[in-house]
Design a protein around this motif. Structure first.
Motif, short mmCIF file in Angstrom:
data_model
loop_
_atom_site.label_atom_id
_atom_site.label_comp_id
_atom_site.label_asym_id
_atom_site.label_seq_id
_atom_site.Cartn_x
_atom_site.Cartn_y
_atom_site.Cartn_z
N PRO A 98 -5.93 5.40 -3.75
CA PRO A 98 -4.23 6.41 -4.09
C PRO A 98 -5.05 6.93 -5.61
O PRO A 98 -4.10 8.23 -5.30
CB PRO A 98 -3.55 5.77 -3.99
CG PRO A 98 -3.41 4.82 -3.04
CD PRO A 98 -4.88 4.09 -3.46
N TRP A 99 -5.33 6.42 -6.50
CA TRP A 99 -5.17 7.34 -7.09
C TRP A 99 -6.83 8.59 -7.66
O TRP A 99 -6.99 9.08 -8.44
CB TRP A 99 -6.23 6.04 -8.79
CG TRP A 99 -4.77 4.73 -8.86
CD1 TRP A 99 -4.45 3.91 -8.32
CD2 TRP A 99 -3.14 5.51 -9.11
NE1 TRP A 99 -3.39 3.17 -8.67
CE2 TRP A 99 -2.13 4.40 -8.73
CE3 TRP A 99 -2.57 6.59 -8.79
CZ2 TRP A 99 -1.07 4.23 -8.90
CZ3 TRP A 99 -1.25 6.49 -9.42
CH2 TRP A 99 -0.71 5.16 -9.14
N ARG A 104 1.35 12.69 -9.17
CA ARG A 104 1.02 14.69 -8.64
C ARG A 104 1.93 15.32 -9.41
O ARG A 104 1.29 16.33 -9.70
CB ARG A 104 1.50 14.39 -7.07
CG ARG A 104 0.35 14.51 -6.28
CD ARG A 104 0.20 14.28 -5.07
NE ARG A 104 -0.62 14.53 -4.24
CZ ARG A 104 -1.75 13.41 -4.05
NH1 ARG A 104 -1.25 12.05 -3.90
NH2 ARG A 104 -2.47 13.43 -3.53
N THR A 125 0.57 -0.90 -0.41
CA THR A 125 0.15 -0.01 0.16
C THR A 125 0.87 1.42 0.05
O THR A 125 0.23 2.42 -1.48
CB THR A 125 -0.75 -0.13 0.86
OG1 THR A 125 -1.69 -1.28 0.65
CG2 THR A 125 -1.92 1.17 1.15
N GLU A 126 2.14 1.16 1.01
CA GLU A 126 2.62 2.54 0.74
C GLU A 126 3.51 2.50 -0.04
O GLU A 126 3.46 3.59 -1.19
CB GLU A 126 3.62 2.04 2.16
CG GLU A 126 4.21 3.42 2.39
CD GLU A 126 5.66 3.57 3.26
OE1 GLU A 126 6.86 3.03 3.10
OE2 GLU A 126 5.20 4.02 4.33
N LEU A 143 -7.13 10.08 -5.42
CA LEU A 143 -6.85 11.44 -4.52
C LEU A 143 -6.20 12.26 -5.69
O LEU A 143 -6.55 13.13 -5.72
CB LEU A 143 -6.06 10.36 -3.06
CG LEU A 143 -6.82 9.66 -1.85
CD1 LEU A 143 -5.60 9.66 -1.39
CD2 LEU A 143 -8.07 10.93 -1.39
N ASN A 170 1.08 4.37 -3.08
CA ASN A 170 1.00 5.62 -2.22
C ASN A 170 2.08 6.36 -2.42
O ASN A 170 2.09 7.78 -3.66
CB ASN A 170 0.81 5.45 -1.41
CG ASN A 170 -0.58 5.53 -1.01
OD1 ASN A 170 -1.60 6.66 -0.92
ND2 ASN A 170 -1.28 3.83 -0.62
N ALA A 208 2.32 7.67 -6.60
CA ALA A 208 1.14 8.23 -6.81
C ALA A 208 1.71 9.24 -6.18
O ALA A 208 1.30 10.65 -6.93
CB ALA A 208 0.02 7.89 -5.65
N TYR A 209 2.13 9.51 -5.28
CA TYR A 209 2.42 10.84 -4.51
C TYR A 209 4.07 11.83 -5.09
O TYR A 209 3.68 12.60 -6.07
CB TYR A 209 3.44 11.01 -3.02
CG TYR A 209 1.31 11.25 -1.97
CD1 TYR A 209 0.92 12.45 -1.93
CD2 TYR A 209 0.76 10.32 -1.92
CE1 TYR A 209 0.19 12.42 -1.12
CE2 TYR A 209 -0.16 10.05 -0.60
CZ TYR A 209 -0.33 11.19 -0.40
OH TYR A 209 -1.17 11.44 0.46
N SER A 227 -6.31 -0.45 -2.42
CA SER A 227 -5.24 -0.42 -2.40
C SER A 227 -4.72 -0.20 -4.01
O SER A 227 -3.56 1.15 -3.93
CB SER A 227 -4.33 -1.69 -1.30
OG SER A 227 -4.21 -1.46 -0.30
N ASN A 228 -5.00 0.00 -4.27
CA ASN A 228 -5.07 0.02 -6.14
C ASN A 228 -5.64 0.91 -6.73
O ASN A 228 -5.89 1.49 -7.69
CB ASN A 228 -4.26 -1.24 -6.56
CG ASN A 228 -3.54 -0.42 -8.43
OD1 ASN A 228 -2.80 0.79 -8.19
ND2 ASN A 228 -3.95 -1.50 -9.07
#
Length: 417
Positions: free
Chosen positions: A136-137, A114, A102-103, A139, A106, A109-110, A132-133
């Motif tokens: 994040p997307w 971004r 998960t991290e 957000l 993320n 994603a971050y 978890s997949n």
């Protein structure tokens, strides 16, 4: 296939001797652990590797010039090298330690989505993804004005690859797809997806949480750009996961977290980032956990992922055969040849939590609920399922115990005519 057939694939009794937790009773019955898709059990070599580190070698890594620190650093970095070899990475510098898959997702994603995605860009996911997949997307899409699209599944839980040409367009910038569904057990054919995504310049992230513990993986042959997976699902400890990424992508990404060890130089005016992989590993890392994951990789490699996968498919096939004999029970997902060791099911008018509770009385551990895949369950027309998931230490006899337990469930809830 009976026990003899399974014995020819793996020496299961020898393997089971390596897992102390399996040799106990629950509610007076021998434990049957059928929830490895949530978290696998740990063999003695993993437990001993972590114990030895804490007893003899504990110190912080990358910081001390004394012997203990240097020994701890060597063990930590050796674990990174083992994991790189395990998944066919070009360099250990492409292996980023995280807390879990998960991290790792993320982080992408971050630190990738971004900075590099723009309003109007599209992210392509699938209907079978774990939260978890997905989340994040969501957000990133909300913040950046992105569009999310989905590859649908067919009635047997396969991805509709015939729709790829319509779904992957010049606007597609990221495709994020699971290697294996944690509900359906579907093993996805990733190469066609990756090739079509790369043809339009899109980046591909593979969620390997359910795949890497069970299937041989070589990221260079697979051709993806990011791969995320967790240690605790592959006989390793909790609190450690991995993000593999192509070096050129990782080099271009800004740090995910700020703090110690991820910097080269800090002044009152600013900071310069450390080289890979340390740019993404701020603060004291999970040292013992990384060492434990390295030991788990050694353990799985010694047994062989091909043999583990065949063993699990044989168990899943037998489970589907036995469970299909139970009236009112519906199995979701594709045929055994297209799935891993996951069998999720529903029983008429019996909630999965009730199924799991009664099975627990028989010493049988299964998962009940939406398995962090609520959209998939909505697609299947179900609020929840019960799930049995198998690993290298499970046996045909345990499948028989599951089937017998489900007959007890059915009799318990049998309603008068």
């Amino acid at each position: 296939m009976g026990s003899v057939g399974l014995q020819a694939i793996l020496d299961v009794e020898r393997i089971r001797a390596d897992f102390p937790i399996l040799h106990q009773t629950v509610n007076g019955k021998p434990l049957v652990f059928l929830d490895s898709a949530a978290s696998s059990q740990k063999p003695i070599p993993v437990i001993e590797a972590m114990n030895a580190y804490y007893r003899t070698t504990h110190a912080n890594v990358h910081r001390g010039v004394y012997r203990l620190s240097e020994q701890a650093t060597a063990l930590y970095e050796e674990a990174r090298r083992k994991i790189a070899a395990f998944i066919g990475a070009a360099s250990p510098k492409e292996i980023i330690f995280t807390r879990n898959a998960t991290e790792a997702i993320n982080l992408v994603a971050y630190a990738w989505a971004r900075p590099f995605l723009r309003e109007g860009d599209e992210i392509l996911l699938t209907e079978m993804e774990h939260h978890s997949n997905l989340v994040p997307w969501f957000l990133v899409a909300q913040e950046k004005g992105l569009r999310i699209r989905y590859i649908p599944i067919d009635e047997e839980g396969r991805l509709r690859l015939d729709l790829l040409d319509a779904l992957i367009t010049e606007r597609t910038r990221l495709v994020a797809v699971t290697m294996m569904s944690n509900v359906l057990g579907t093993i996805n054919p990733l190469r066609p997806i990756i090739e079509k995504a790369h043809a339009v310049g899109a980046v591909v992230l593979v969620d390997g949480a359910q795949g890497v513990p069970h299937l041989p993986v070589n990221v260079q042959e697979l051709g993806c750009d990011f791969l995320a997976f967790s240690g605790h699902k592959m006989c390793g400890p909790t609190g450690i996961g991995v993000l593999w990424g192509r070096r050129e992508l990782l080099e271009a990404m800004p740090p995910f977290l700020g703090g110690g060890d991820m910097i080269r130089r800090v002044t009152f005016e600013g900071a310069e980032w450390n080289e890979l992989p340390y740019k993404f590993e701020a603060g004291t890392p999970a040292i013992a956990e990384a060492i434990g994951l390295g030991a788990a990789v050694d353990y799985l490699s010694q047994i062989g992922l091909e043999a583990i996968h065949r063993h699990e498919q044989a168990l899943a096939a037998y489970a589907m055969e036995r469970l299909s004999e139970i009236p009112g029970l519906r199995i979701v997902g594709p045929p055994p040849a297209e799935r891993g060791g996951v069998v999720a099911f529903a029983m008429d008018r019996i909630h999965p939590h009730d199924i799991a509770t009664i099975l627990d009385r028989e010493g049988i551990c299964i998962r009940a609920g939406h398995h962090c895949a609520m959209p998939l369950h909505e697609r299947l027309g179900l609020t929840a399922t019960a799930r049995a998931s198998f690993y290298l230490y499970n046996t045909m006899e345990e499948v028989d115990r599951l089937a017998e337990g489900l007959e007890i469930v059915r009799r318990t809830f049998r309603r008068p005519a």
